[in-house]
Design an enzyme around this catalytic site. Structure first.
Site, PDB file in Angstrom:
ATOM      1  N   SER A 140     -37.728 -26.530  29.828  1.00 21.79           N
ATOM      2  CA  SER A 140     -37.982 -25.957  31.151  1.00 21.79           C
ATOM      3  C   SER A 140     -39.457 -26.019  31.553  1.00 21.79           C
ATOM      4  O   SER A 140     -40.353 -25.892  30.702  1.00 21.79           O
ATOM      5  CB  SER A 140     -37.545 -24.487  31.125  1.00 21.79           C
ATOM      6  N   GLU A 142     -40.896 -23.734  32.825  1.00 22.88           N
ATOM      7  CA  GLU A 142     -41.419 -22.408  32.494  1.00 22.88           C
ATOM      8  C   GLU A 142     -42.289 -22.482  31.229  1.00 22.88           C
ATOM      9  O   GLU A 142     -43.134 -21.618  31.005  1.00 22.88           O
ATOM     10  CB  GLU A 142     -40.231 -21.444  32.315  1.00 22.88           C
ATOM     11  N   TYR A 163     -38.941 -15.850  27.738  1.00 17.37           N
ATOM     12  CA  TYR A 163     -38.066 -17.007  27.985  1.00 17.37           C
ATOM     13  C   TYR A 163     -38.842 -18.309  27.772  1.00 17.37           C
ATOM     14  O   TYR A 163     -38.385 -19.213  27.065  1.00 17.37           O
ATOM     15  CB  TYR A 163     -37.505 -16.937  29.412  1.00 17.37           C
TER      16      TYR A 163
HETATM   17  P1  NAP Z   1     -27.141 -20.516  33.867  1.00 17.16           P
HETATM   18  O1  NAP Z   1     -26.415 -20.771  35.135  1.00 17.16           O
HETATM   19  O2  NAP Z   1     -27.754 -19.192  33.619  1.00 17.16           O
HETATM   20  O3  NAP Z   1     -26.121 -20.854  32.670  1.00 17.16           O
HETATM   21  C1  NAP Z   1     -26.388 -20.479  31.355  1.00 17.16           C
HETATM   22  C2  NAP Z   1     -25.184 -20.794  30.502  1.00 17.16           C
HETATM   23  O4  NAP Z   1     -25.455 -20.359  29.160  1.00 17.16           O
HETATM   24  C3  NAP Z   1     -23.899 -20.063  30.932  1.00 17.16           C
HETATM   25  O5  NAP Z   1     -22.798 -20.909  30.736  1.00 17.16           O
HETATM   26  C4  NAP Z   1     -23.843 -18.903  29.958  1.00 17.16           C
HETATM   27  O6  NAP Z   1     -22.537 -18.417  29.737  1.00 17.16           O
HETATM   28  C5  NAP Z   1     -24.359 -19.575  28.699  1.00 17.16           C
HETATM   29  N1  NAP Z   1     -24.808 -18.622  27.692  1.00 17.16           N
HETATM   30  C6  NAP Z   1     -25.596 -17.541  27.865  1.00 17.16           C
HETATM   31  N2  NAP Z   1     -25.748 -16.889  26.707  1.00 17.16           N
HETATM   32  C7  NAP Z   1     -25.023 -17.574  25.779  1.00 17.16           C
HETATM   33  C8  NAP Z   1     -24.754 -17.372  24.409  1.00 17.16           C
HETATM   34  N3  NAP Z   1     -25.225 -16.317  23.752  1.00 17.16           N
HETATM   35  N4  NAP Z   1     -23.966 -18.264  23.766  1.00 17.16           N
HETATM   36  C9  NAP Z   1     -23.443 -19.335  24.430  1.00 17.16           C
HETATM   37  N5  NAP Z   1     -23.646 -19.563  25.740  1.00 17.16           N
HETATM   38  C10 NAP Z   1     -24.435 -18.686  26.407  1.00 17.16           C
HETATM   39  O7  NAP Z   1     -28.308 -21.597  33.655  1.00 17.16           O
HETATM   40  P2  NAP Z   1     -28.505 -23.025  34.363  1.00 17.16           P
HETATM   41  O8  NAP Z   1     -29.313 -22.829  35.578  1.00 17.16           O
HETATM   42  O9  NAP Z   1     -27.204 -23.718  34.434  1.00 17.16           O
HETATM   43  O10 NAP Z   1     -29.448 -23.728  33.308  1.00 17.16           O
HETATM   44  C11 NAP Z   1     -28.913 -24.489  32.239  1.00 17.16           C
HETATM   45  C12 NAP Z   1     -29.956 -24.612  31.135  1.00 17.16           C
HETATM   46  O11 NAP Z   1     -31.128 -25.229  31.635  1.00 17.16           O
HETATM   47  C13 NAP Z   1     -30.422 -23.277  30.563  1.00 17.16           C
HETATM   48  O12 NAP Z   1     -30.720 -23.485  29.204  1.00 17.16           O
HETATM   49  C14 NAP Z   1     -31.690 -22.986  31.320  1.00 17.16           C
HETATM   50  O13 NAP Z   1     -32.521 -22.144  30.559  1.00 17.16           O
HETATM   51  C15 NAP Z   1     -32.252 -24.381  31.470  1.00 17.16           C
HETATM   52  N6  NAP Z   1     -33.085 -24.639  32.635  1.00 17.16           N
HETATM   53  C16 NAP Z   1     -32.656 -24.301  33.877  1.00 17.16           C
HETATM   54  C17 NAP Z   1     -33.437 -24.615  34.977  1.00 17.16           C
HETATM   55  C18 NAP Z   1     -32.987 -24.303  36.381  1.00 17.16           C
HETATM   56  O14 NAP Z   1     -33.822 -24.327  37.289  1.00 17.16           O
HETATM   57  N7  NAP Z   1     -31.700 -24.054  36.600  1.00 17.16           N
HETATM   58  C19 NAP Z   1     -34.658 -25.294  34.794  1.00 17.16           C
HETATM   59  C20 NAP Z   1     -35.039 -25.648  33.514  1.00 17.16           C
HETATM   60  C21 NAP Z   1     -34.248 -25.337  32.431  1.00 17.16           C
HETATM   61  P3  NAP Z   1     -21.886 -17.278  30.696  1.00 17.16           P
HETATM   62  O15 NAP Z   1     -21.376 -18.020  31.894  1.00 17.16           O
HETATM   63  O16 NAP Z   1     -20.819 -16.709  29.847  1.00 17.16           O
HETATM   64  O17 NAP Z   1     -22.976 -16.317  31.051  1.00 17.16           O
HETATM   65  O1  F7E Z   2     -37.961 -17.002  40.276  1.00 18.62           O
HETATM   66  C1  F7E Z   2     -40.217 -15.046  42.386  1.00 18.62           C
HETATM   67  C2  F7E Z   2     -40.382 -14.922  40.889  1.00 18.62           C
HETATM   68  O2  F7E Z   2     -35.978 -16.212  38.999  1.00 18.62           O
HETATM   69  C3  F7E Z   2     -38.747 -17.906  41.006  1.00 18.62           C
HETATM   70  C4  F7E Z   2     -34.797 -20.308  35.782  1.00 18.62           C
HETATM   71  O3  F7E Z   2     -33.763 -21.198  36.118  1.00 18.62           O
HETATM   72  O4  F7E Z   2     -36.467 -21.769  36.709  1.00 18.62           O
HETATM   73  C5  F7E Z   2     -35.926 -20.463  36.789  1.00 18.62           C
HETATM   74  O5  F7E Z   2     -36.922 -19.497  36.494  1.00 18.62           O
HETATM   75  C6  F7E Z   2     -39.964 -17.201  41.567  1.00 18.62           C
HETATM   76  C7  F7E Z   2     -40.723 -16.361  40.529  1.00 18.62           C
HETATM   77  O6  F7E Z   2     -36.780 -18.611  38.793  1.00 18.62           O
HETATM   78  C8  F7E Z   2     -37.867 -12.486  43.437  1.00 18.62           C
HETATM   79  O7  F7E Z   2     -41.388 -13.981  40.555  1.00 18.62           O
HETATM   80  C9  F7E Z   2     -39.801 -13.220  44.061  1.00 18.62           C
HETATM   81  O8  F7E Z   2     -42.091 -16.585  40.675  1.00 18.62           O
HETATM   82  O9  F7E Z   2     -35.674 -17.912  40.840  1.00 18.62           O
HETATM   83  P1  F7E Z   2     -36.497 -17.374  39.755  1.00 18.62           P
HETATM   84  P2  F7E Z   2     -37.842 -18.863  37.629  1.00 18.62           P
HETATM   85  O10 F7E Z   2     -38.408 -17.618  37.099  1.00 18.62           O
HETATM   86  O11 F7E Z   2     -38.815 -19.881  38.136  1.00 18.62           O
HETATM   87  C10 F7E Z   2     -37.003 -22.129  35.421  1.00 18.62           C
HETATM   88  C11 F7E Z   2     -37.499 -23.541  35.526  1.00 18.62           C
HETATM   89  C12 F7E Z   2     -36.056 -21.883  34.319  1.00 18.62           C
HETATM   90  O12 F7E Z   2     -36.047 -22.599  33.326  1.00 18.62           O
HETATM   91  C13 F7E Z   2     -35.287 -20.609  34.358  1.00 18.62           C
HETATM   92  O13 F7E Z   2     -34.142 -20.681  33.525  1.00 18.62           O
HETATM   93  O14 F7E Z   2     -39.526 -16.275  42.556  1.00 18.62           O
HETATM   94  N1  F7E Z   2     -39.428 -13.963  43.005  1.00 18.62           N
HETATM   95  N2  F7E Z   2     -38.861 -12.303  44.338  1.00 18.62           N
HETATM   96  C14 F7E Z   2     -38.226 -13.547  42.590  1.00 18.62           C
HETATM   97  N3  F7E Z   2     -37.423 -13.985  41.596  1.00 18.62           N
HETATM   98  C15 F7E Z   2     -36.217 -13.363  41.441  1.00 18.62           C
HETATM   99  N4  F7E Z   2     -35.373 -13.796  40.484  1.00 18.62           N
HETATM  100  N5  F7E Z   2     -35.840 -12.296  42.230  1.00 18.62           N
HETATM  101  C16 F7E Z   2     -36.626 -11.825  43.247  1.00 18.62           C
HETATM  102  O15 F7E Z   2     -36.271 -10.876  43.934  1.00 18.62           O
END
Ligand code: NAP
Ligand code: F7E
Length: 336
Positions: A140, A142, A163
């Site tokens: 990520s 992050e 995270y």
């Molecule tokens: P998401 O919607 O939160 O999905 C997370 C998945 O992980 C869900 O299927 C969840 O199952 C499963 N999970 C959570 N805890 C688990 C556990 N203890 N054992 C097995 N499975 C578990 O995340 P996403 O946005 O699809 O992201 C997919 C991956 O990419 C994640 O690893 C995330 O950290 C990473 N990532 C995401 C982004 C982004 O912007 N979306 C960017 C960079 C990296 P449940 O449905 O049961 O909760």
């Molecule tokens: O926050 C700000 C918050 O929670 C984005 C995950 O998929 O992307 C995701 O992480 C920004 C942050 O995503 C609210 O402070 C303001 O600066 O949508 P977010 P994230 O933290 O960037 C990375 C790449 C991953 O890997 C992660 O799994 O938005 N923000 N107000 C807020 N964020 C949330 N959630 N809620 C608010 O009310």
């Protein structure tokens, strides 16, 4: 489990998540047999994959579900030995950054150690069976934390959350198992990617759902945290295509995937309200410190030159269009 001849077998953790559901669609379309690990829950957690579900009595089915948890090394190992996958995509994680400050140890166990548990199982499986298994780690942006933009594969990792730190651990283990044991292991370092299936507590979806509720007269206000944070937001299905491409290269490597554009949360809010026909967003949005994080990632911009050159991958959906897709999806969903 009998292997269907000539069909590639993929195993996905996090199948029920945003990315898992898109990746399963992509792989099924490409002719893969797809196995997914899902968690047992007291309520249904398969909404994102219901349209892909195949009856277990269907002898030709291509999608198989297995109960498991990234905390449970024994079951993960058992599933890998049973399924004998060609490719494993580790998308499972406690993926919420703000929540990771509240449950840091659990986040490390699932998001960090979860990857290591799979890598260890692959190492043993390969040694015993001589069958090669490719591994994709959902790394990520992050992980870059406070490192100045633009960020690429050589940017120092300075995580600003439990995270982010857990993802750095998993990323490093993926590299280590590639170098030490010759496992085909890749890190897809993906910047924020969103969609109609985005979890409801991530900021983009929270905004678009909030707007739909305000427009329908169900809510008066939308409470948000830091509006100044800047993110590089892209469209999730395209990012899963990139994940697959990484796994098809002759050699394993790490790739940054993003759009190269950055926008503030405020810009997302403004554009989304405008798209919904609500011109004065300030009338509806209030900031609430409960959504601030103890440490923040201020700005992310992807430098995707490597992915463009080697994977020939290019983002298609622009910021404005992403906002539009998400806003109208939530307005229409609520009408239903
Ligand atoms: P998401 O919607 O939160 O999905 C997370 C998945 O992980 C869900 O299927 C969840 O199952 C499963 N999970 C959570 N805890 C688990 C556990 N203890 N054992 C097995 N499975 C578990 O995340 P996403 O946005 O699809 O992201 C997919 C991956 O990419 C994640 O690893 C995330 O950290 C990473 N990532 C995401 C982004 C982004 O912007 N979306 C960017 C960079 C990296 P449940 O449905 O049961 O909760
Ligand atoms: O926050 C700000 C918050 O929670 C984005 C995950 O998929 O992307 C995701 O992480 C920004 C942050 O995503 C609210 O402070 C303001 O600066 O949508 P977010 P994230 O933290 O960037 C990375 C790449 C991953 O890997 C992660 O799994 O938005 N923000 N107000 C807020 N964020 C949330 N959630 N809620 C608010 O009310």
């Amino acid at each position: 489990m009998t292997k269907t001849p000539n069909l590639k077998i993929a195993l996905i953790t996090g199948l029920t998540g945003q990315d898992g559901s898109y990746l399963a669609e992509i792989l099924l379309k490409k002719g893969y047999v797809v196995h997914g690990i899902i968690r047992r829950a007291s309520t249904f957690n398969t909404a994102r994959i219901n349209h892909l579900y195949q009856d277990p009595h269907n002898r030709n089915r291509k999608l198989f579900l297995h109960y498991g948890d990234l905390a449970d090394a024994g079951t993960i190992r058992k599933i890998i030995y049973k399924v004998k996958p060609d490719e494993i995509y580790n998308l499972g994680a406690q993926s919420h950054v703000k929540v990771s400050f509240e449950i840091p140890e659990y986040t490390m166990d699932i998001t960090g150690n979860g990857a290591l548990r799979i890598l260890e199982a692959i190492r043993d499986f390969q040694n015993e069976t001589k069958k090669k298994v490719k591994f994709y780690q959902a790394s990520s942006s992050e992980m870059f934390g406070s490192a100045p933009p633009p960020q690429n594969e050589n940017t120092p990792l300075v995580p600003q959350s439990p995270y982010g730190a857990a993802k750095v651990f998993a990323c490093n283990m993926t590299k280590l198992y590639r170098e030490a044991y010759g496992i085909f292991a890749v890190n897809g370092i993906l910047f924020n990617h969103e969609s109609e299936r985005r979890g409801e507590t991530f900021v983009t979806r929270k905004i678009t759902r909030g707007i739909a509720r305000i427009k329908a007269g169900l809510d008066k206000k939308l409470y948000l945290g830091n509006l100044d944070a800047k993110r590089d937001w892209g469209y999730a299905p395209e990012y899963m295509e990139a994940a697959w491409l990484m796994m098809q290269k002759p050699k394993p490597n790490d790739y940054v995937i993003g759009t190269g554009e950055t926008h503030t949360v405020r810009e997302f809010v403004e554009l989304a309200f405008k798209e919904a026909g609500l011109s004065n967003w300030k009338k509806y949005v209030e900031t609430d410190p409960r959504y601030y994080r103890p440490a923040e990632v201020n700005i992310l911009i992807a430098d995707t030159r490597k992915a463009k050159k080697i994977l020939k991958w290019h983002p298609k959906t622009k910021f404005k269009n992403l906002v539009k897709i998400m806003v109208w999806n939530d307005i229409n969903e609520l009408k239903k």
